[in-house]
Design a protein around this motif. Sequence first.
Motif, PDB file in Angstrom:
ATOM      1  N   VAL A 188       0.858  -1.194   0.000  1.00  0.00           N
ATOM      2  CA  VAL A 188       0.000   0.000   0.000  1.00  0.00           C
ATOM      3  C   VAL A 188       0.887   1.234   0.000  1.00  0.00           C
ATOM      4  CG1 VAL A 188      -1.750   1.275   1.252  1.00  0.00           C
ATOM      5  CG2 VAL A 188      -1.795  -1.219   1.252  1.00  0.00           C
ATOM      6  N   PRO A 189       0.738   2.136  -0.954  1.00  0.00           N
ATOM      7  CA  PRO A 189       1.588   3.310  -1.031  1.00  0.00           C
ATOM      8  C   PRO A 189       1.312   4.285   0.100  1.00  0.00           C
ATOM      9  CG  PRO A 189      -0.187   3.455  -2.617  1.00  0.00           C
ATOM     10  CD  PRO A 189      -0.283   2.102  -1.992  1.00  0.00           C
ATOM     11  N   ASP A 190       2.305   5.101   0.368  1.00  0.00           N
ATOM     12  CA  ASP A 190       2.141   6.130   1.393  1.00  0.00           C
ATOM     13  C   ASP A 190       1.234   7.240   0.883  1.00  0.00           C
ATOM     14  OD1 ASP A 190       3.272   7.241   4.018  1.00  0.00           O
ATOM     15  OD2 ASP A 190       3.526   8.896   2.618  1.00  0.00           O
ATOM     16  N   ALA A 191       0.532   7.879   1.819  1.00  0.00           N
ATOM     17  CA  ALA A 191      -0.440   8.902   1.417  1.00  0.00           C
ATOM     18  C   ALA A 191       0.205  10.047   0.667  1.00  0.00           C
ATOM     19  CB  ALA A 191      -1.160   9.423   2.659  1.00  0.00           C
ATOM     20  N   SER A 192       1.439  10.394   1.055  1.00  0.00           N
ATOM     21  CA  SER A 192       2.056  11.562   0.448  1.00  0.00           C
ATOM     22  C   SER A 192       2.276  11.381  -1.035  1.00  0.00           C
ATOM     23  CB  SER A 192       3.397  11.854   1.146  1.00  0.00           C
ATOM     24  OG  SER A 192       4.289  10.763   0.968  1.00  0.00           O
ATOM     25  N   GLY A 193       2.267  10.132  -1.506  1.00  0.00           N
ATOM     26  CA  GLY A 193       2.470   9.894  -2.926  1.00  0.00           C
ATOM     27  C   GLY A 193       1.378  10.451  -3.785  1.00  0.00           C
ATOM     28  N   PHE A 194       0.201  10.642  -3.245  1.00  0.00           N
ATOM     29  CA  PHE A 194      -0.919  11.145  -4.026  1.00  0.00           C
ATOM     30  C   PHE A 194      -1.356  12.533  -3.568  1.00  0.00           C
ATOM     31  CE2 PHE A 194      -1.539   6.434  -3.749  1.00  0.00           C
ATOM     32  CZ  PHE A 194      -1.072   6.162  -5.021  1.00  0.00           C
ATOM     33  N   VAL A 232     -10.536  16.163  -5.568  1.00  0.00           N
ATOM     34  CA  VAL A 232      -9.166  16.083  -5.069  1.00  0.00           C
ATOM     35  C   VAL A 232      -8.543  14.738  -5.439  1.00  0.00           C
ATOM     36  CG1 VAL A 232      -7.730  16.076  -2.995  1.00  0.00           C
ATOM     37  CG2 VAL A 232      -9.628  17.683  -3.186  1.00  0.00           C
ATOM     38  N   VAL A 233      -9.309  13.665  -5.292  1.00  0.00           N
ATOM     39  CA  VAL A 233      -8.808  12.338  -5.650  1.00  0.00           C
ATOM     40  C   VAL A 233      -8.581  12.240  -7.153  1.00  0.00           C
ATOM     41  CG1 VAL A 233      -9.385   9.881  -5.708  1.00  0.00           C
ATOM     42  CG2 VAL A 233      -9.839  11.228  -3.644  1.00  0.00           C
ATOM     43  N   ALA A 234      -9.491  12.819  -7.948  1.00  0.00           N
ATOM     44  CA  ALA A 234      -9.311  12.804  -9.404  1.00  0.00           C
ATOM     45  C   ALA A 234      -8.017  13.519  -9.791  1.00  0.00           C
ATOM     46  CB  ALA A 234     -10.510  13.457 -10.078  1.00  0.00           C
ATOM     47  N   ARG A 235      -7.746  14.635  -9.159  1.00  0.00           N
ATOM     48  CA  ARG A 235      -6.502  15.358  -9.451  1.00  0.00           C
ATOM     49  C   ARG A 235      -5.281  14.543  -9.027  1.00  0.00           C
ATOM     50  NH1 ARG A 235      -7.054  20.442 -11.161  1.00  0.00           N
ATOM     51  NH2 ARG A 235      -9.103  21.436 -10.960  1.00  0.00           N
ATOM     52  N   ALA A 236      -5.388  13.827  -7.918  1.00  0.00           N
ATOM     53  CA  ALA A 236      -4.278  12.990  -7.464  1.00  0.00           C
ATOM     54  C   ALA A 236      -4.001  11.879  -8.475  1.00  0.00           C
ATOM     55  CB  ALA A 236      -4.599  12.407  -6.089  1.00  0.00           C
ATOM     56  N   ILE A 237      -5.057  11.276  -9.014  1.00  0.00           N
ATOM     57  CA  ILE A 237      -4.889  10.222 -10.015  1.00  0.00           C
ATOM     58  C   ILE A 237      -4.232  10.786 -11.271  1.00  0.00           C
ATOM     59  CG2 ILE A 237      -6.144   8.643 -11.542  1.00  0.00           C
ATOM     60  CD1 ILE A 237      -8.207   8.314  -9.286  1.00  0.00           C
ATOM     61  N   PRO A 247      -3.360  18.231 -19.875  1.00  0.00           N
ATOM     62  CA  PRO A 247      -4.320  18.933 -19.017  1.00  0.00           C
ATOM     63  C   PRO A 247      -5.309  18.011 -18.306  1.00  0.00           C
ATOM     64  CG  PRO A 247      -4.892  19.228 -21.333  1.00  0.00           C
ATOM     65  CD  PRO A 247      -3.552  18.553 -21.299  1.00  0.00           C
ATOM     66  N   LEU A 248      -5.764  18.477 -17.157  1.00  0.00           N
ATOM     67  CA  LEU A 248      -6.915  17.894 -16.455  1.00  0.00           C
ATOM     68  C   LEU A 248      -8.044  18.909 -16.558  1.00  0.00           C
ATOM     69  CD1 LEU A 248      -8.443  15.967 -14.504  1.00  0.00           C
ATOM     70  CD2 LEU A 248      -7.414  17.256 -12.626  1.00  0.00           C
ATOM     71  N   ILE A 249      -9.145  18.523 -17.194  1.00  0.00           N
ATOM     72  CA  ILE A 249     -10.297  19.397 -17.379  1.00  0.00           C
ATOM     73  C   ILE A 249     -11.426  18.892 -16.491  1.00  0.00           C
ATOM     74  CG2 ILE A 249     -11.926  20.380 -19.028  1.00  0.00           C
ATOM     75  CD1 ILE A 249      -9.053  21.176 -19.579  1.00  0.00           C
ATOM     76  N   VAL A 250     -12.068  19.808 -15.767  1.00  0.00           N
ATOM     77  CA  VAL A 250     -13.152  19.459 -14.853  1.00  0.00           C
ATOM     78  C   VAL A 250     -14.444  20.090 -15.369  1.00  0.00           C
ATOM     79  CG1 VAL A 250     -14.013  19.586 -12.492  1.00  0.00           C
ATOM     80  CG2 VAL A 250     -11.551  19.350 -12.915  1.00  0.00           C
TER      81      VAL A 250
END
Length: 505
Positions: A188-194, A232-237, A247-250
């Motif tokens: 399981v990755p560390d939280a800071s990674g995302f 926020v999760v979408a941006r992390a992904i 780009p990430l478009i919302v």
Amino acid sequence: MFTHVAQPLVYAEALLQQYASLSQVLDGGALSGDFLGAVAQLSGCELTQLYLLDSKDRRLELRAEYLNGVLQPRDLADLPLNCNDEQLLQFALRQSRVVCLGALSTSLYHTGFLPPQATPWQSLLCVPLLSSRKVVEGLVLCASRRHVELQGFADSLGRLGTFVLGQLHLLQRLHWPVGNEQSVATAVPDASGFGLIGKSPAMRRTYSLISKVLNSSYTILLRGETGTGKEVVARAIHDGGPRRSRPLIVQNCAAFAENLLESELFGYRKGAFTGADRDRPGLFDAANGGTLLLDEIGDMPLPLQAKLLRVLQEGEIRPLGSNDTHKVDVRIIAATHRDLSLLVKQGRFREDLYYRLVQFPIELPALRQRGGDILDLARHFANKACTSLQRDSVRWSDAALSQLAAYAFPGNVRELKGLVERAVLLCEGHELLPEHFSLPLDAIAQDSSRHLRERLAQVERNLLIDCLRKNHGNQTLAARELGLPRRTLLYRFGRLNIKPSELNG
């Protein structure tokens, strides 16, 4: 590849020899050092550095350094390990762009990652290193104290670096202990990674799901209550995946009427409707190569759902007023707080689109399910608010922390953020007190006299009730989701005095 280097045939022969030599190295550490030695020999630079993204938390770290013909030891006190704050390196990494500078002494770029020398550095070349899947995994950098043209080396050094990355991955797999492959794959990755905050079991499950889908092209459906941080999760992904340089478009699907939303998403051609005096690309075109987040997908009109389904199936769009379609490469992340399966039964959401969207669902936990994350988030929001208001940091009183820990937060993370920001604004001293938080009086009165054990019991009680409601009262499914034997779950019902009537609220 060799048209911009002196003596192309000699350089090509030297490059081929380096490929042959590096292919024989059987130790990962030695391979990194030999690679930097090869880069120094090929480029003629006095300094070469290798930066790699840590596979666990995606930080950019200096892995090896070759200076004046000597591989530098890793334990030097002045060796920068975490390079996430170095803007030049992050630009090359995030944009997947070669950076070549020929006059560092007059450059505005900060180059504190270069070792100090009596003669200042003058020329620099930074090249992104791509894996076999065309994902940026690191950087190779070379620098000289002379004014030299390094741009011509970028292509060949990048290809050599990709070869070395492949060798490093191969050596890593070969040296895994027998029977340890599964543990490595499922770590399981560390939280800071995302860029996310929280160490609760619910959030760690979320991190695990993100890590599995991060580098794929799967469509993702983010589900969760309002305020749980779906964007926020979408941006992390997006930021952690291979499309981060695009780009990430919302787009909120509930923000426009049907005809306006269609033109926003698909664009239009001149003359498509009154006022269309020119061609206009849509959001799918704007997000080409990147990610499109369709928030509140449950509010998308049915006719548009059919067009979205075609994008998911065929990867092509047709602008309004056009007879032609064209291909787009867009990763779609959908988000909703609604129960889409219920909307399907009601005939308000297409069944075929639903099954395309749930290719990889991620259920975001409510804040009341995240235990100690509330206090970590509160401190984070308070620090950001202080920075925004340009004021000194504030302390937290025990009473204020206890009050937040006991509150259920029906508005989830968004509500917590608003409460903390308001409290920092109201705080005229250096300590946040209970009176700075506008929590409902009944919640304060109910929980102000509770001890830690009672408050933890309330958190557990809320978690069990919420899980049972989610599983429509099915105790077996609830026990499975919580990782408990059904007998243990029934015991906790009795101990926490949970009544069947509470499961309907």
